[in-house]
Design a protein around this motif. Sequence first.
Motif, short mmCIF file in Angstrom:
data_model
loop_
_atom_site.label_atom_id
_atom_site.label_comp_id
_atom_site.label_asym_id
_atom_site.label_seq_id
_atom_site.Cartn_x
_atom_site.Cartn_y
_atom_site.Cartn_z
N ILE A 248 0.84 -1.20 0.00
CA ILE A 248 0.00 0.00 0.00
C ILE A 248 0.87 1.25 0.00
O ILE A 248 0.60 2.21 -0.74
CB ILE A 248 -0.94 0.00 1.21
N TYR A 249 1.91 1.24 0.82
CA TYR A 249 2.81 2.39 0.87
C TYR A 249 3.47 2.63 -0.48
O TYR A 249 3.61 3.76 -0.93
CB TYR A 249 3.86 2.20 1.95
N ARG A 250 3.93 1.56 -1.13
CA ARG A 250 4.59 1.71 -2.43
C ARG A 250 3.64 2.28 -3.48
O ARG A 250 4.00 3.20 -4.22
CB ARG A 250 5.11 0.34 -2.91
N ARG A 251 2.44 1.73 -3.53
CA ARG A 251 1.51 2.09 -4.59
C ARG A 251 0.78 3.41 -4.35
O ARG A 251 0.55 4.18 -5.29
CB ARG A 251 0.47 0.96 -4.76
N SER A 252 0.42 3.67 -3.10
CA SER A 252 -0.46 4.81 -2.83
C SER A 252 0.22 6.01 -2.16
O SER A 252 -0.42 7.06 -2.02
CB SER A 252 -1.64 4.35 -1.95
N TYR A 253 1.48 5.87 -1.76
CA TYR A 253 2.13 6.98 -1.06
C TYR A 253 3.50 7.34 -1.63
O TYR A 253 3.81 8.51 -1.81
CB TYR A 253 2.26 6.66 0.44
N VAL B 47 5.05 6.88 -4.61
CA VAL B 47 5.06 7.50 -5.93
C VAL B 47 4.38 8.87 -5.90
O VAL B 47 4.90 9.86 -6.42
CB VAL B 47 4.37 6.59 -6.97
N GLN B 48 3.19 8.93 -5.27
CA GLN B 48 2.44 10.19 -5.21
C GLN B 48 3.19 11.28 -4.46
O GLN B 48 2.97 12.47 -4.68
CB GLN B 48 1.07 9.96 -4.57
N SER B 49 4.06 10.88 -3.52
CA SER B 49 4.84 11.85 -2.75
C SER B 49 6.16 12.20 -3.43
O SER B 49 7.02 12.85 -2.84
CB SER B 49 5.11 11.30 -1.34
N GLY B 50 6.33 11.75 -4.67
CA GLY B 50 7.55 12.08 -5.40
C GLY B 50 8.75 11.27 -4.99
O GLY B 50 9.89 11.69 -5.18
N GLY C 291 16.49 12.15 0.96
CA GLY C 291 16.27 12.92 2.19
C GLY C 291 14.94 13.64 2.11
O GLY C 291 14.06 13.41 2.94
N ILE C 292 14.78 14.47 1.10
CA ILE C 292 13.51 15.15 0.88
C ILE C 292 12.45 14.13 0.47
O ILE C 292 11.28 14.25 0.84
CB ILE C 292 13.64 16.23 -0.20
N ASP C 293 12.86 13.09 -0.28
CA ASP C 293 11.91 12.06 -0.67
C ASP C 293 11.31 11.37 0.55
O ASP C 293 10.10 11.14 0.63
CB ASP C 293 12.57 11.03 -1.60
N PHE C 294 12.14 11.08 1.55
CA PHE C 294 11.63 10.43 2.75
C PHE C 294 10.74 11.37 3.56
O PHE C 294 9.70 10.95 4.09
CB PHE C 294 12.79 9.92 3.63
N MET C 295 11.12 12.64 3.64
CA MET C 295 10.31 13.60 4.37
C MET C 295 8.92 13.74 3.74
O MET C 295 7.90 13.77 4.44
CB MET C 295 11.00 14.97 4.40
N ALA C 296 8.87 13.83 2.40
CA ALA C 296 7.59 13.95 1.71
C ALA C 296 6.77 12.68 1.88
O ALA C 296 5.54 12.74 2.05
CB ALA C 296 7.84 14.25 0.23
N PHE C 297 7.43 11.54 1.84
CA PHE C 297 6.76 10.25 2.01
C PHE C 297 6.13 10.15 3.39
O PHE C 297 4.94 9.82 3.53
CB PHE C 297 7.78 9.14 1.79
N ASP C 298 6.90 10.46 4.43
CA ASP C 298 6.39 10.37 5.79
C ASP C 298 5.26 11.38 6.03
O ASP C 298 4.24 11.06 6.64
CB ASP C 298 7.53 10.62 6.78
N TYR C 299 5.44 12.59 5.53
CA TYR C 299 4.42 13.63 5.64
C TYR C 299 3.15 13.17 4.93
O TYR C 299 2.02 13.32 5.43
CB TYR C 299 4.98 14.91 5.01
N GLY C 300 3.32 12.57 3.75
CA GLY C 300 2.19 12.11 2.96
C GLY C 300 1.40 11.02 3.64
O GLY C 300 0.17 10.95 3.52
N VAL C 301 2.07 10.15 4.37
CA VAL C 301 1.38 9.08 5.09
C VAL C 301 0.47 9.67 6.16
O VAL C 301 -0.65 9.20 6.38
CB VAL C 301 2.40 8.10 5.71
N ASN C 302 0.93 10.72 6.83
CA ASN C 302 0.15 11.34 7.90
C ASN C 302 -0.96 12.25 7.38
O ASN C 302 -2.08 12.22 7.88
CB ASN C 302 1.06 12.18 8.80
#
Length: 250
Positions: free
Chosen positions: A64-69, A71-74, A81-92
């Motif tokens: 779910i994280y791979r498919r729905s968060y 990619v959509q979070s860039g 570094g920024i990729d992980f920040m956007a990913f974590d922010y996007g999950v929340n």
Amino acid sequence: MRETLTTALDLMFGHEGGYVNNPKDPGGATKYGITHRTLAAHRGVASVTPAQVKALTKEEAAKIYRRSYWVQSGGDLLPVGIDFMAFDYGVNSGPAQAIKSLQRIVGVTADGIVGAQTVAAVKAYKGDLIGAYAAERLRFMKTLKTWPVFGRGWQKRVISVEAQSRQLIRGFQVNTDVNTSSAKANPKDQSLMETFKKPEAWASIGGLLSGLGGMASGSGPIQWALAIIMVGAFATGVYFLIKRMQDQAA
């Protein structure tokens, strides 16, 4: 998929706890950070039960994280570094919100979509983008009505994510085994009544009462001076006891 996705997922599972169903959390039944609505959408059904959420495996959560968060979070486009920040922010808060916050910082149209213009602006940004992004995420979270309930846990998480992102940028090995504070955490502050339930507090009170009882049998300025000193020492002891209990609860 970028190789750092594996590390990002490990870090995500470190932040997100197991199954929770906090009545104060609008997300409802959640496991590994996956809400019941997200799980239902992933499975293509109208809804899922709390029991089905509780039975969610880490393998399905990762899909779910791979498919729905990610990619959509860039995740495959933004710098490490920024990729992980956007990913974590996007999950929340949702990938669109995470990207809009980033776009506002770098000065491009905040449409919530990672495109060539956004990526170029991120790479050209002059300054501490990691710090600015963390600060903007906290600013947004403080506008949410659930901040009084979950704010302390959210703040600890953002601080942790910021530190981990800096480690990723420097190429350091990030510790993914430590379970950091979940965004849904609601640490309970130690009140005075809770503190006085502790054995240490009762030991201090007993010592005070015993000492005051002994001095009550006498009279005069010396006894009063000793009583004042003892009360002051007791108050100081209670202050540090409360502080220690609060630190342990954090």
